[in-house]
Design an enzyme around this catalytic site. Structure first.
Site, short mmCIF file in Angstrom:
data_model
loop_
_atom_site.label_atom_id
_atom_site.label_comp_id
_atom_site.label_asym_id
_atom_site.label_seq_id
_atom_site.Cartn_x
_atom_site.Cartn_y
_atom_site.Cartn_z
N ASP A 52 42.61 42.49 89.77
CA ASP A 52 43.38 44.05 88.64
C ASP A 52 41.84 43.77 87.28
OD1 ASP A 52 43.72 46.98 88.43
OD2 ASP A 52 46.04 46.47 88.43
N CYS A 92 42.10 52.34 88.15
CA CYS A 92 42.94 51.62 89.60
C CYS A 92 43.32 52.05 90.80
CB CYS A 92 44.54 51.12 89.22
SG CYS A 92 43.63 49.99 87.27
N HIS A 146 48.12 51.10 94.16
CA HIS A 146 47.98 51.73 93.70
C HIS A 146 49.68 51.37 92.97
CE1 HIS A 146 46.96 52.81 89.00
NE2 HIS A 146 48.65 53.88 88.96
N ASP A 316 39.02 45.67 90.45
CA ASP A 316 38.54 46.97 91.64
C ASP A 316 38.16 47.92 90.82
OD1 ASP A 316 40.05 46.99 89.30
OD2 ASP A 316 42.28 47.96 90.09
#
Length: 469
Positions: A52, A92, A146, A316
């Site tokens: 992330d 995200c 997510h 991401d």
């Protein structure tokens, strides 16, 4: 011996693009597959690593000379790293929905973090479900979609996110960012430590099915809060600001200036003097994540899956640290859209190779399916990049396309970035001479032909955003 003879015949008669898939099918016909079996290691397992908010600040990409990511670099040396790889969306929720379902945001209308991804896709479209239907044991942990949510039907098992603390006890979102970090954390205070532990456990279980293992690491997402030993790796008085210009928004159309939000984080950092502190914290948090990736790679190497596992690692989306007076993701320039992409595919990729073609992460779903000999569903919109894994220098006619919000798109080739906003305003950057996108040349007469060429890659239909209830 028979297998080797037939394989040799295949090698002589078909292109390298289809060779790996044909060999997998041949092995299946001759005896079936068993994951990580000494008798039959033909059917590949998959280690799917999602990180992330990891931008291009990893050592081997050289975007930040102070970055220290030896384990990510170790993975890059094992296979092929893409030096120009870009997210589908710089946020995200929609980025992960696009990658995992294979559908672009202009198809699903999942444009922003506020668009609940489950309401914008069909259950069963997910990448994990495609492998599950093909007979894989599909296990996941951490942040793949997510908020660590998922469709239960698409997974064989998933680590309960309630079993660990995501950020550590008492840690708040702005710690290490706008405010100092008051906590003394340990490695295992953070959720990623436990996610990796669980994934290593999966690698040491024997199954009668091949394994698809998804490991979703949350850091370096905010808060930038990790044990202090990682901060010590990056002394604050040695921190360098990223290349930037104070007047960098002067030639940007109003739609781009609005997207930059220079009166938000950037103004706050200029006032507080914590610009270098935030960078120190991010580099430290990336180092923590790199440590966990090293643990995961060690676990794989010590397992029976070591020699028969496809590995793909991706961030991401990117992250800005004051370039164009912009912070975080949520914009269409180089820093918020660029993120690492590394592939290791036994028998396909060559160790230590670099692909300089521009790709986006919509290539991941179809490439994994093709590598594993699995059908690519009709709803998948991205092209497979398997030809680039065989030969990173081969011709490639698919630029990277990133979308942020309704009708805001950017097209990235090896030489240029073109941005078109919803109001029709434009930006164009010549990356051969302007790698930090300081000069918008969209209005130059000499840019007309380049813009026309890049415009052809924009979608002709953009799904209308759904009204919030």
């Amino acid at each position: 011996m028979i297998l080797l003879t037939i394989a040799s015949s295949i090698r002589d008669r078909v292109s390298t693009t289809t060779r790996f898939t044909l060999l997998l099918a041949l092995c299946f016909c001759l005896g079936g597959f068993k994951a990580a079996s000494a008798d039959d290691g033909a059917r590949p397992n998959v280690l799917f690593i999602a990180v992330d908010d990891l931008n291009a600040w990893v050592t081997h990409l050289g975007r930040n000379p102070q970055a220290r990511t030896p384990n990510i670099d170790r993975l890059a040396k094992m296979g092929t790293t893409f030096s120009r790889s870009y997210c589908a969306v710089p946020a995200c929720n929609p980025a992960r929905n696009a990658l995992m379902t294979g559908q672009r945001p202009w198809t699903t209308a999942c444009y922003m973090n506020g668009d609940p991804w489950k309401k914008h896709t069909s259950e069963g479209f997910g990448l994990s479900n495609q492998f599950k239907k093909a007979g894989y044991h599909v296990a996941g942990a951490g942040k793949i979609y997510h908020s660590q949510t998922y469709f239960e039907s698409e997974w064989s098992e998933y680590l309960d996110p309630k079993s660990y603390s995501l950020n550590g006890p008492g840690v708040k979102k702005d710690e290490g960012y706008h405010v100092p970090l008051p906590h003394d954390l340990k490695d295992d205070d953070l959720g990623d430590w436990h996610v990796v532990d669980w994934c290593i456990e999966q690698l040491h279980k024997q199954r009668d099915k091949p394994l698809f293992l998804a490991c979703g690491l949350y850091k370096p997402h905010l808060p930038f809060a990790v044990p202090r030993k990682y901060y010590d790796m990056f002394p604050r008085d040695q921190i360098q600001l990223p290349p930037h210009r104070e007047d960098d928004l002067d030639d940007i159309p109003p739609a781009g200036v609005k997207m930059a939000k220079s009166n938000g984080d950037h103004a706050k950092f200029l006032k507080s003097g914590r610009w270098k502190d935030a960078i120190q914290s991010y580099l430290a948090t990336c180092a923590y994540t790199d440590m966990n990736i090293g643990r995961l790679l060690d676990g794989l190497e010590k397992s029976s899956y070591a020699d028969n596992t496809i590995i793909v690692l991706w961030g991401d989306h990117g992250w800005s640290f004051g370039e164009k007076s912009h912070w975080r993701k949520f914009a269409l320039w180089e820093e918020p859209t660029r993120a690492p992409l590394i592939w290791v595919a036994p028998g396909v990729t060559q160790a230590g190779t670099v692909c300089e073609r521009s790709v986006d992460f919509m290539t991941i779903y179809p490439t994994l399916c093709e590598l594993a000999g699995i059908d690519i569903p009709s709803h998948v919109e991205g092209p497979s990049a398997i030809t680039l894994l065989h030969d990173p220098t081969t011709a490639w006619n698919h630029p990277a396309i990133t979308t942020h919000g309704y009708k805001n798109h950017t097209v990235r080739t090896e030489t240029h970035r073109y941005i078109q906003y919803a109001d029709g305003s434009e930006e164009l950057y010549d990356h051969t001479n302007d790698p930090y996108e300081w000069t918008n040349i969209a209005s130059k007469p000499a840019s007309v032909m380049e813009i026309e060429k890049l415009r052809k890659h924009l979608p002709t239909r953009n799904a209308q955003p759904r009204k919030k209830k």
